[in-house]
Design a protein around this motif. Structure first.
Motif, mmCIF file in Angstrom:
data_model
loop_
_atom_site.group_PDB
_atom_site.id
_atom_site.type_symbol
_atom_site.label_atom_id
_atom_site.label_comp_id
_atom_site.label_asym_id
_atom_site.label_seq_id
_atom_site.Cartn_x
_atom_site.Cartn_y
_atom_site.Cartn_z
ATOM 1 N N LEU A 69 0.791 -1.229 0.000
ATOM 2 C CA LEU A 69 0.000 0.000 0.000
ATOM 3 C C LEU A 69 0.825 1.281 0.000
ATOM 4 O O LEU A 69 0.377 2.294 -0.532
ATOM 5 C CB LEU A 69 -0.936 0.029 1.211
ATOM 6 N N CYS A 82 -7.484 7.509 -0.638
ATOM 7 C CA CYS A 82 -6.711 6.655 0.280
ATOM 8 C C CYS A 82 -7.591 5.527 0.811
ATOM 9 O O CYS A 82 -7.180 4.367 0.852
ATOM 10 C CB CYS A 82 -6.159 7.471 1.443
ATOM 11 N N ILE A 86 -7.007 1.518 0.233
ATOM 12 C CA ILE A 86 -6.852 0.613 1.380
ATOM 13 C C ILE A 86 -7.946 -0.451 1.367
ATOM 14 O O ILE A 86 -7.676 -1.637 1.574
ATOM 15 C CB ILE A 86 -6.853 1.406 2.707
ATOM 16 N N GLU A 89 -7.258 -3.108 -1.223
ATOM 17 C CA GLU A 89 -6.176 -4.036 -0.822
ATOM 18 C C GLU A 89 -6.651 -4.998 0.259
ATOM 19 O O GLU A 89 -6.314 -6.187 0.240
ATOM 20 C CB GLU A 89 -4.956 -3.248 -0.333
#
Length: 96
Positions: A69, A82, A86, A89
C-alpha cells in the motif's frame, strides 16, 4: 494416514451389561472407521496443520499489506482515494 483400531474380543463370561457395552463400542468403532474411510472425518493433526497454514497465510498477507500500500497511498492527497485504495487491498487480501 488412515489407521484401524483394534477391536476387543468379547470374553466368554461377559455379563449382559458388558456385552451391550461391547456391542455399542463395536458399532461406534465401525461408524468411525466408515466415516474416516469415506472422507467424512479427518485426522485432528491434519485439521490442525490446515488451520495453522491458513492462519499463517492470513498473517503474512496482513504483515505485507503496508509494503503493497505504501507506494499507492504515498501519492494520494484525497482521503477518499486513500480509503478506496486501502479498502481494495484489504478485500484483495481477504479473498486470496
Amino acid at each position: 494416514m488412515k489407521t484401524k483400531r483394534e477391536k476387543p474380543e468379547p470374553a466368554d463370561t461377559a455379563t449382559l451389561a458388558e456385552a451391550c457395552a461391547m456391542k455399542k463400542h463395536l458399532a461406534l468403532s465401525a461408524k468411525l472407521d466408515y466415516e474416516l474411510e469415506s472422507g467424512q472425518l479427518i485426522q485432528a493433526k491434519d485439521a490442525r496443520r490446515a488451520a495453522f497454514a491458513t492462519a499463517r497465510k492470513a498473517r503474512d498477507m496482513l504483515l505485507t499489506m503496508s509494503d503493497r500500500l505504501a507506494p499507492i497511498v504515498a501519492g494520494l492527497t484525497n482521503r477518499f482515494d486513500c480509503h478506496e485504495a486501502i479498502t481494495a487491498e484489504v478485500r484483495r487480501s481477504a479473498t486470496s
